[in-house]
Design a protein around this motif. Structure first.
Motif, short mmCIF file in Angstrom:
data_model
loop_
_atom_site.label_atom_id
_atom_site.label_comp_id
_atom_site.label_asym_id
_atom_site.label_seq_id
_atom_site.Cartn_x
_atom_site.Cartn_y
_atom_site.Cartn_z
N ASN A 55 35.76 52.28 23.19
CA ASN A 55 36.37 52.48 24.51
C ASN A 55 37.22 53.74 24.56
OD1 ASN A 55 36.89 51.69 27.20
ND2 ASN A 55 38.80 50.67 26.62
N CYS A 59 33.45 54.22 32.91
CA CYS A 59 33.50 52.77 33.05
C CYS A 59 32.38 52.35 34.00
CB CYS A 59 34.84 52.31 33.63
SG CYS A 59 36.28 52.66 32.60
N SER A 71 38.02 50.11 35.71
CA SER A 71 38.68 50.04 34.41
C SER A 71 38.55 48.66 33.78
CB SER A 71 40.15 50.43 34.54
OG SER A 71 40.83 49.54 35.43
N ASN A 123 35.97 46.89 33.66
CA ASN A 123 34.72 46.87 32.91
C ASN A 123 34.86 47.58 31.57
OD1 ASN A 123 33.20 45.40 34.79
ND2 ASN A 123 32.71 47.23 35.98
N CYS A 124 35.63 48.66 31.56
CA CYS A 124 35.90 49.33 30.27
C CYS A 124 36.65 48.38 29.34
CB CYS A 124 36.71 50.59 30.48
SG CYS A 124 35.72 52.08 30.80
N ARG A 171 33.41 51.75 27.03
CA ARG A 171 32.94 52.85 27.87
C ARG A 171 31.47 53.13 27.63
NH1 ARG A 171 37.27 55.23 30.35
NH2 ARG A 171 36.05 57.02 30.99
#
Length: 597
Positions: free
Chosen positions: A176, A188, A193, A195-196, A201
């Motif tokens: 990430n 992402c 964010s 999801n990151c 990432r």
């Protein structure tokens, strides 16, 4: 699993043979295809290519629209029943063979498979009666030899779970780290964010390889449609002490978890997807659970990916919940815009095939940096910057250009060191460019050995000259440069005694150099010196030769002029290294050498 994008070459070849071949087959027109199909088996007979990007087909047995992204069919976000027509590139009586439709390291064509879809047979071009093992197959429960731990990425403080599987230690979570340099980017999913935080990432291949050379030069210059010669292992965007796995290392993982390579479809490993996938988050597929057993604690999540289906300004996200792709550091030798990825889907397979470098995918780093003998690190206490170092023969050199901001003004300049074209990003990648007065520390800020030395000034430096270098290091003199060139195999040219044949190739980084005519300007970086083409700043204030020239200053004055200094020069268009004497008013790079005992 999903169909791989047909290359332009194969498309053109298919068109040629259809026009010129001896059979009576024809390419059906788009109006011959239905707006809906009975099931995913039938959908799998239709190629998804650039000609039908964005088109949708309704799959009746699961009551869902599937959409073409130019690469494969995916569950559409628009579930209004489609009325569009699609083009089927082959008739049902003359379906393409597996050599032209399957995802394989030896093929760049399209295929679609799942745990319950009947794959296209390579023997008779018809639907095979065999089916891929389902999640009910016998699988190991837990891993008795696995070891679990954590690692902390010192760059941003993030902590990741790790797992030892066989002889390999893997990150058990997706990377990430935020990497963003030019076209080398990370994202992402859907730019959210959250999801990151959950999935890590997604990285373009140039970011995977650290094409900017921020952490190592082994993958520098590698990116989409760029020729480079990566030097394995590749740290890439991974934390220190870890690297981006090669294709072969990913295959080792698949075999370690019990994956069995399909003899007919050698890009597939049966059951390994089931072992590697997490026990949750995966969507069901054809009324079967898409989750894995996570028997080894690898915990692969369905992170999806980013792609550019229409143009570079229309980035889209795909297949979260259904698919994940893990990047490797291995290029596809057949195409400089493809690299190999390990793909897991909602079935039980793992697949290894080449895909576009412009797509953004997940990374799992593998422990071990494969350091060259004599490599190390050095921290400049003045500003906290850390540099790689390399021992070559009896000398220890900085393996990166100095980036200390020496900004003492001169009579005509408000600073005496510069970023190429004033762009701080260039300083981060290439280091600063220094006037000779700055390189020698002419004001005596750190030592007096080079005090008073500068353009047009008469001085008598006392060697070694620390100059602008960190404490314990100094500016190399001409003799020390000669020793370096001879140690890396350079032979002084009898006719042109300022040249050392072959030394340039051995010292230049294996990526980042511009081509000259049709020749690759990169070197082999045989000794880890990693000379990068930082360019120069002339006395006029203009910048030149980024990507083409590497020049580092010495502390030695030319005996002929008494004012010009010697410098080492490497170029993208020659294999030799040169030692010239030139104007001390131009700005060049600095490489420091460690003080002797």
């Amino acid at each position: 699993m999903h169909k791989k994008l047909l290359t332009k070459t194969l498309l053109l070849s298919a068109t040629f043979f259809a026009a010129c071949g001896n059979d009576n087959s024809t390419i059906p027109s788009s109006n011959e295809l239905p707006n809906e199909v009975a099931d995913m088996n039938e959908l799998g007979t239709y190629n998804c290519d650039f000609g039908i990007i964005g088109r949708k087909v309704y799959v009746k047995d699961i009551a869902l629209n599937y959409e073409c992204d130019g690469d494969h069919w995916f569950k559409s976000y628009d579930q209004v029943k489609s009325s569009s027509s699609l083009q089927k590139p082959e008739s049902s009586s003359n379906a393409a063979s597996s050599s032209s439709v399957n995802k394989s390291p030896s093929s760049s064509s399209n295929k679609q498979s799942s745990s319950s879809i009947k794959p296209i047979s390579s023997s008779n071009n018809a639907q095979s009666s065999s089916s891929i093992a389902s999640s009910s197959s016998t699988a190991p429960v837990g891993c008795q030899t696995c070891e679990y731990g954590t690692l902390t990425d010192e760059r941003d403080g993030q902590t990741y779970k790790t797992v030892k599987i066989g002889d390999q230690v893997w990150m058990a979570e997706n990377l990430n780290y935020n990497y963003d340099w030019g076209s080398a980017k990370s994202f992402c999913y859907e730019d959210k964010s959250t999801n990151c935080n959950q999935y890590g990432r997604l990285y373009t291949w140039s970011a995977v390889m650290d094409s900017a050379g921020l952490f190592s030069t082994n993958g520098m210059g590698c990116g989409n449609k760029k020729e480079c010669s990566p030097k394995y292992p590749i740290q890439g965007v991974c934390p220190e002490g870890w690297h981006v796995p090669s294709k072969e290392e990913l295959v080792t993982l698949l075999e370690a978890v019990g994956g069995v390579q399909n003899k007919d479809k050698d890009w597939q490993w049966e059951n390994s997807g089931l072992m590697l996938k997490s026990t949750s988050e995966w969507e069901s597929y054809l009324q079967q659970s898409g989750n894995g057993t996570d028997a080894f604690g690898f915990s692969a999540l369905p992170a999806g990916y980013w792609a550019y289906p229409l143009d570079l300004g229309n980035r889209k996200s795909y297949l979260m919940g259904e698919e994940t792709k893990f990047a490797s550091s291995t290029q596809d030798d057949r195409s400089n815009d493809h690299a190999f990825f390990m793909t897991l889907g909602t079935d039980n397979l793992a697949e290894m095939y080449s895909s576009s470098k412009t797509d953004a995918n997940s990374i799992r780093c593998l422990k071990g940096e494969g350091k060259l003998i004599g490599t190390g690190k050095m921290k400049d206490e003045r500003d906290g910057q850390v540099y790689r170092t390399i021992k070559i023969g009896n000398q220890v050199w900085m393996a990166q250009n100095l980036n200390y901001a020496y900004k003492e003004p001169t009579a005509t300049e408000d600073s005496s060191s510069f970023c190429y074209e004033g762009n701080p990003a260039n300083c981060t990648i290439f280091g600063r460019l220094y006037l000779w007065s700055a390189a020698m520390d002419s004001i005596g800020k750190f030592s007096t050995n080079g005090k008073g030395c500068g353009y047009g000034a008469s001085c008598a430096p006392s060697y070694p000259v620390r100059g602008v270098c960190p404490q314990g290091w100094h500016m190399p003199n001409r003799d020390e440069i000669v020793t370096l060139l001879e140690t890396v195999g350079g032979k002084q040219n009898e006719g042109s005694n300022w040249q050392w044949d072959n030394a340039g190739t051995n010292l230049k980084s294996n990526g980042g150099w511009d081509k000259f005519n049709l020749d690759n300007g990169n070197g082999t970086d045989e000794f880890g010196f990693s000379a990068i083409p930082a360019g120069i700043r002339e006395y006029t204030g203009k910048y030149f030769d980024l990507g083409e020239e590497f020049n580092i200053m010495t502390s030695s004055l030319s005996k002929k002029t008494g004012s010009d200094s010697y410098y080492l020069s490497l170029s993208n268009h020659v294999s030799y290294a040169s030692i010239y004497s030139g104007s001390s008013v131009d700005a060049h790079s600095v490489r420091c050498i460690m003080d002797g005992e």
